[in-house]
Design a protein around this motif. Structure first.
Motif, PDB file in Angstrom:
ATOM      1  N   ARG A 178      -6.380  52.425  64.951  1.00 27.23           N
ATOM      2  CA  ARG A 178      -7.358  51.337  64.892  1.00 27.23           C
ATOM      3  C   ARG A 178      -8.121  51.374  63.568  1.00 27.23           C
ATOM      4  N   SER A 215      -7.625  46.189  70.781  1.00 26.42           N
ATOM      5  CA  SER A 215      -7.094  47.556  70.751  1.00 26.42           C
ATOM      6  C   SER A 215      -7.855  48.493  71.684  1.00 26.42           C
ATOM      7  N   SER A 262      -3.610  43.459  67.797  1.00 27.48           N
ATOM      8  CA  SER A 262      -4.539  44.360  68.480  1.00 27.48           C
ATOM      9  C   SER A 262      -4.125  44.594  69.926  1.00 27.48           C
ATOM     10  N   LEU A 302      -9.994  42.776  66.490  1.00 28.07           N
ATOM     11  CA  LEU A 302      -9.208  44.013  66.446  1.00 28.07           C
ATOM     12  C   LEU A 302      -9.785  45.050  67.402  1.00 28.07           C
ATOM     13  N   SER A 334      -6.035  50.326  60.684  1.00 20.91           N
ATOM     14  CA  SER A 334      -5.861  48.864  60.716  1.00 20.91           C
ATOM     15  C   SER A 334      -7.113  48.143  60.239  1.00 20.91           C
ATOM     16  N   SER A 335      -8.275  48.604  60.656  1.00 22.17           N
ATOM     17  CA  SER A 335      -9.517  47.973  60.195  1.00 22.17           C
ATOM     18  C   SER A 335      -9.716  48.198  58.704  1.00 22.17           C
TER      19      SER A 335
END
Length: 382
Positions: free
Chosen positions: A97, A129, A71, A125, A100-101
């Motif tokens: 982001r 980020s 992150s 995260l 990624s989540s």
């Protein structure tokens, strides 16, 4: 273009068939990939590498270390990318982001991860980020400035929307500015456009240490607004718009029945209006294509007008503060209310930038340059 679209589609394909409950923001990924494949593919290699490591994590600690490193690197890489590419595009980080989540929500590491652990890792995260874990002043400057920007918003209207305040946060983080022999280091944070985060005290948690210790010299919140720059003198307490946040939550406040937001399960305390403390006269000297207005206009239940002082609003009920009735106004209200509660002397206030239509890199470049000039001009007053 075909190669980029294919690459983005490959990212999406790894999530198919998993059936996990995704957030409203994550559910927009497919539409975003069709609309702007190049933006969605900007961090494709990083996301794929993260996914592989996530699925191989053997313990919570290993997953935690991975997310912390990833992150923070995502934030650093987004800043580097927007600088080197000179593209003035904040959207790449926002969507990276979410991609990624989505990995973390839709796939499982090798250990038996609990819902609580997954939520904690998703919070890591978010923080990393968004620059929350990168808030260090290391340049030894005379002054220190903390600035916040916002994610893109109203994405169901324009999926490819950018936000100049987010561009400013990415470009100004870590910069040292100087004026008349005074220098200042800028640190920035990216704020989500979600009511729930505000109600849980995100802004208070972020800013309380600075106000308690008086260890920065100015706090500036920034969001996209109207035609020119508006310095919002009198933020209001209540929410009064029917526009949804990025989670598609409509809070329920209206122009005739504005609602008070929450702070950790209780009604947000404080007066109906507060007053900012930015060095307006200095900031208005900043050169650029846009006017810089000292905006006094507010709306109460009785009228819309421009009071000359805070005392003129003493018995009024807030409908729209200077920043409106949405989260732009609210971040300003919350920061100033907290500053006052903690008896801080840090100048604090909100800059509304000119509005853009979806994505206008040339306009956003001009906006960020003028924000930087405003901060420079303010230095003698701090």
């Amino acid at each position: 273009m075909t190669k980029v679209l294919l690459a983005s589609s490959l990212i999406l394909s790894s999530f198919s068939g998993l059936g996990a409950d995704l957030t409203v923001e994550e559910q927009r990924i497919e539409k975003a990939t069709q609309a702007m494949p190049q933006v969605m593919a900007a961090f494709k290699g990083d996301i794929k590498a993260f996914e592989k490591k996530w699925k191989k994590a053997n313990s919570y600690q290993q997953a935690k270390d991975l997310v912390l490193d990833y992150s923070s690197q995502l934030w650093r890489d987004a800043k580097k990318r927007i600088t080197t590419a000179n593209n003035f595009d904040d959207r790449e980080l926002y969507w990276a982001r979410l991609l990624s989540s989505k990995v973390m929500r839709s796939s499982t590491p090798k250990f038996a991860i609990s819902d609580t652990e997954r939520s904690a890792l998703l919070a890591l995260l978010e923080n990393g980020s968004r620059g929350r874990t990168d808030l260090e002043y290391t340049q030894g400057t005379t002054k220190k400035i903390l600035l916040t920007g916002f994610d893109p918003f109203l994405l169901d209207k324009n999926i490819n929307q950018s936000n100049p305040s987010g561009v400013a946060a990415l470009l100004l983080d870590g910069q040292v500015i100087s004026y008349e022999g005074i220098d200042a280091e800028i640190n920035t944070v990216m704020i989500p456009v979600r009511y729930e985060d505000f109600d849980k005290g995100m802004i208070e948690e972020l800013l309380a240490p600075y106000y308690a210790l008086n260890n920065v010299d100015m706090v500036v919140t920034v969001s996209m607004g109207r035609t020119d720059f508006d310095l919002e003198r009198f933020p209001g307490k209540r929410r009064s718009v029917t526009a949804p946040d990025n989670a598609n939550i409509v809070y329920g406040g209206t122009q005739t029945a504005p609602k008070i937001s929450s702070l950790n399960g209780r009604p947000l305390p404080g007066n109906e209006f507060v007053e900012f403390s930015l060095p307006v006269a200095y900031m208005q000297k900043a050169q650029g294509p846009y006017k810089i207005n000292d905006n006094h206009e507010v709306t109460t239940l009785e009228q819309t007008f421009s009071p000359g002082s805070l005392s003129a609003l003493k018995s009024a009920i807030a409908v729209n503060g200077g920043g409106g009735g949405y989260l732009s106004n609210e971040i300003s209200y919350r920061s100033i209310r907290l500053r006052n509660e903690l008896n801080s002397s840090i100048p604090t206030g909100h800059i509304h930038t000119p509005r853009i239509a979806q994505f206008e890199p040339e306009t956003e470049e001009k906006i960020v340059k003028q924000i930087k000039a405003m901060l420079e001009q303010s230095l003698p007053a701090l």
